[in-house]
Motif scaffolding. Structure first.
Motif, short mmCIF file in Angstrom:
data_model
loop_
_atom_site.label_atom_id
_atom_site.label_comp_id
_atom_site.label_asym_id
_atom_site.label_seq_id
_atom_site.Cartn_x
_atom_site.Cartn_y
_atom_site.Cartn_z
N ILE A 81 -0.42 11.93 0.58
CA ILE A 81 0.59 11.43 1.51
C ILE A 81 -0.08 10.77 2.72
O ILE A 81 0.33 9.71 3.18
CB ILE A 81 1.53 12.56 1.95
CG1 ILE A 81 2.38 13.03 0.77
CG2 ILE A 81 2.43 12.11 3.11
CD1 ILE A 81 3.21 14.26 1.06
N GLY A 89 -1.24 7.39 1.74
CA GLY A 89 -0.09 6.49 1.69
C GLY A 89 0.36 6.05 3.06
O GLY A 89 0.65 4.87 3.29
N CYS A 92 2.55 2.68 3.51
CA CYS A 92 3.41 2.81 2.34
C CYS A 92 4.67 3.60 2.67
O CYS A 92 4.72 4.36 3.65
CB CYS A 92 2.68 3.53 1.21
SG CYS A 92 1.37 2.58 0.42
N ILE A 105 6.76 6.73 1.52
CA ILE A 105 6.47 7.98 0.81
C ILE A 105 7.70 8.39 0.01
O ILE A 105 8.81 8.46 0.55
CB ILE A 105 6.07 9.11 1.79
CG1 ILE A 105 4.90 8.66 2.66
CG2 ILE A 105 5.74 10.37 1.02
CD1 ILE A 105 3.66 8.25 1.89
N ALA A 143 3.43 7.25 -3.27
CA ALA A 143 3.51 6.26 -2.19
C ALA A 143 3.58 4.86 -2.80
O ALA A 143 2.94 4.59 -3.82
CB ALA A 143 2.30 6.38 -1.27
N ARG A 177 1.13 0.49 -4.97
CA ARG A 177 1.37 1.93 -4.97
C ARG A 177 0.07 2.70 -4.81
O ARG A 177 -1.02 2.16 -5.01
CB ARG A 177 2.04 2.38 -6.26
CG ARG A 177 1.19 2.13 -7.50
CD ARG A 177 2.04 2.27 -8.73
NE ARG A 177 1.26 2.54 -9.91
CZ ARG A 177 1.67 3.23 -10.94
NH1 ARG A 177 2.86 3.80 -10.91
NH2 ARG A 177 0.92 3.40 -11.99
#
Length: 504
Positions: A75, A78, A83, A85, A115, A136
Motif C-alpha cells: 500500500i 502504491g 495510485c 488503493i 494499487a 498497477r
C-alpha cells in the motif's frame, strides 16, 4: 554489429524512421521478516533450501496466510506512486510449470491489484520532466532461484545441469507495471534508466525493500517495440527479463531498439518473446515465446481471503510516508550548496544516498562530492561499474579525508591507500601502516632528500637563488620522487628555500 544474425541499425539512424514504445515491469522484493504466505524466514544469502517450509514447497494439505506487513508495504508503494488503493482485492493463481516454482503456479494478483492508476514524474539529465503512467502495482510471491552449472556463462544455455534453491520461493514481491510509454524518442534508453532509478529510490526511502539490484531486490523486465513514424499502431514487443542494474536497463533498451529496427528493415517480423540480457556482450538472446495473460489460466486463489482496506488504514499508512524524493532532492541541494549542474551530476551518477551518508559520517559536502564524483567515479568507470558497486563505504571516505587533513597522507598517497582498501587490506589506517605510506615530515629525512635533489640539479638551484622562486617546483618534484611521493610537499618547499637562503 549484429544481434543473433540480425544486422543492428545504428541508433541515430533508426530514430529517423521509427518511434519506440516502452513498458516496464519492475519487481520489488519486500524486506519483511517472513515470506508472503508462510512463516519461513525472508533472508538473503543463507544456506540453500534452509528458509523453506511446507507452504513454500507446495506440499499437499497446507494453507497459505497473507503477510499483513507485506500488504502494508504494498500500500505504501502504491501511495508513493500516486495510485488509487483498492478497497477490495483478491489473489489469483498464475499457472505455469517452471522448476523453481514448486507449486506449478504463482500466487499473484491479476484483475484486482492492490494499487492502480498512478503516475511518476521522471527528471532526465537536462532537467526535462517526463510523466510515466502506472497501470498497477500488485502483490505476488517470488520464485526460487536456479543455478546453472557446467557451462561457461552461468546461464541455462550450455549448462550441464541446474540446481534449485527454494529460499527465495515465496518472498513477497510487488510488481509495478507501467502503461505503454510513447514519445520518448532518442531519450528512451535514458528514460528507462531514470525510471528504474526512481523506483529504487522510492522503495528504499520507504524502507520496504533493501533495493539492492545486485541481489535482485529490484529487477526490471523491459518491454520494447517500434512503430513507423506517423503510425498509431504499437509494434510487436519483446521483453528483456530480470535486468538488475541501471546501466544494463539503459543498454538493453538501446540494443533492443537497434535489433528491432534491423528485423523490420530486413522485412522480417519481430517475435513476441522474452529475451535474456548478457552484460559481457551488451546484447540479448532469445528466451521463450512470450505468453499473454490468458495463457496462464488465471483463476481466483481459493485458499486466501480477499484483502479489504479501509480509509482509516490507508490514511494511517499515508501518514507514515517519508519525504517525497523530489522534495528531498531540493532540500539536500540547498543544504549542500551544490549548483544545479553539480547536483544533477550527483543524481545522474546514482550517488545521492552515498553522499548523504558520507556527510552524515562527518565529511563536508564539498569533500563528499570530491571523492564520489572524482576518484571513486573514475575507478568505477574504468571497472565498468556504477560508483556504488565499487565497494567504497562512506566511512572509508571520511577516514581517508581525515588522514589527509591530519597531514598523515597527501592526495597522491590517498589514492594508493584506496587501492589497498579495495584490495581487501583493511581500513585506510590499516593500509597506511601495512604499506608504510605515511607522509615523511621529519626534517632530517627531508633535508637529506633535498640536498640530493639540489646536487642533482645545480642549474635549478642557481635560478632559485637568482630570484626565480617558481623553479622550486622542480626540486620539490625530485624530493617527491626520492620519497616515493611521501614527503610533505609544503614543508619540502619551505626547507628548500631556507637551504638556499631565499625568501618564499
Amino acid at each position: 554489429m549484429t544481434g543473433a544474425g540480425v544486422e543492428l541499425v545504428p541508433f541515430d539512424e533508426l530514430l529517423e524512421r521509427y518511434e519506440p514504445a516502452l513498458g516496464f515491469e519492475v519487481h520489488v522484493e519486500l524486506n519483511t521478516v517472513t515470506k508472503m504466505f508462510s512463516s519461513a524466514p525472508n533472508a538473503f544469502g543463507d544456506v540453500p533450501n534452509t528458509n523453506v517450509n511446507e507452504v513454500d514447497l507446495g506440499l499437499p494439505g497446507v494453507l497459505p496466510v497473507v503477510n499483513k506487513a507485506a500488504v502494508e508495504s504494498s500500500i505504501k508503494i502504491g501511495l508513493a506512486l500516486n495510485c488509487t488503493i483498492a478497497e477490495f482485492c483478491r489473489f489469483s493463481r498464475k499457472n505455469y510449470f517452471y522448476p523453481d516454482t514448486p507449486k506449478n503456479f504463482q500466487t499473484s494478483q491479476y484483475d484486482e491489484p492492490i494499487a492502480y492508476d498512478g503516475y511518476l514524474d521522471i527528471e532526465l539529465s537536462d532537467g526535462t520532466v517526463f510523466r510515466i503512467e502506472i497501470e498497477r502495482a500488485h502483490m505476488e510471491e517470488d520464485a526460487g532461484k536456479l543455478t546453472h552449472l557446467g557451462g561457461s556463462t552461468g546461464r541455462i544455455q550450455g549448462a550441464d545441469y541446474s540446481l534449485v534453491d527454494y529460499n527465495r520461493a515465496g518472498v513477497p514481491l510487488v510488481e509495478i507495471v507501467t502503461k505503454p510509454i510513447l514519445g520518448a524518442g532518442s531519450r528512451a534508453p535514458e528514460l528507462a534508466k531514470a525510471y528504474v532509478a526512481a523506483i529504487r529510490e522510492i522503495v528504499k526511502s520507504l524502507g520496504v525493500s533493501d533495493a539492492r539490484m545486485e541481489r535482485g531486490n529490484v529487477r526490471c523486465d523491459a518491454n520494447v517495440s517500434l512503430m513507423p513514424k506517423g503510425s498509431n499502431t504499437l509494434g510487436t514487443r519483446s521483453e528483456t527479463k530480470n535486468v538488475n542494474s541501471l546501466r544494463a536497463v539503459e543498454h538493453a533498451v538501446r540494443f533492443e531498439m537497434e535489433r528491432h529496427a534491423g528485423v523490420l528493415d530486413a522485412g522480417g517480423k519481430v517475435v513476441q518473446e522474452t529475451r535474456h540480457w548478457h552484460e559481457d556482450t551488451r546484447s540479448t538472446t532469445s528466451g521463450r515465446p512470450k505468453s499473454d495473460a490468458d495463457d496462464y489460466r488465471y483463476f481466483p486463489e481459493p485458499d486466501l481471503v480477499p484483502v479489504v482496506t479501509t480509509v482509516e488504514w490507508v490514511e494511517s499508512l499515508r501518514a507514515q510516508l517519508p519525504e517525497p524524493p523530489a522534495e528531498r532532492r531540493k532540500r539536500l541541494q540547498t543544504e549542500w550548496g551544490y549548483t544545479d549542474l553539480e547536483f544533477r551530476d550527483v543524481v545522474n551518477a546514482g550517488i545521492m544516498d552515498e553522499i548523504e551518508a558520507t556527510i552524515a559520517a562527518g565529511a563536508t559536502a564539498a569533500v563528499a562530492r570530491k571523492w564520489w564524483m572524482g576518484e571513486i567515479a573514475r575507478r568505477a568507470k574504468l571497472a565498468d561499474l556504477e560508483p556504488v558497486e565499487l565497494g567504497v563505504s562512506p566511512e572509508t571516505v571520511v577516514e581517508l579525508q581525515g588522514l589527509i587533513d591530519a597531514g598523515k597522507i597527501n592526495d597522491k598517497l590517498a589514492r594508493e591507500v584506496l587501492d589497498g582498501v579495495l584490495a581487501g587490506e583493511g581500513s585506510p589506517t590499516d593500509v597506511v601502516a601495512s604499506r608504510g605510506l605515511a607522509v615523511v615530515s621529519d626534517d632530517g629525512a627531508l633535508q637529506a632528500a633535498i640536498d640530493e635533489a639540489l646536487a642533482a640539479q645545480p642549474d635549478v638551484a642557481d635560478k632559485i637563488r637568482g630570484g626565480k622562486v617558481q623553479a622550486v617546483g622542480a626540486i620539490v618534484g625530485g624530493v617527491m620522487k626520492t620519497t616515493r611521493g611521501q614527503a610533505d610537499a609544503g614543508r619540502v618547499r619551505e626547507l628548500i628555500l631556507k637551504t638556499l637562503g631565499v625568501e618564499g
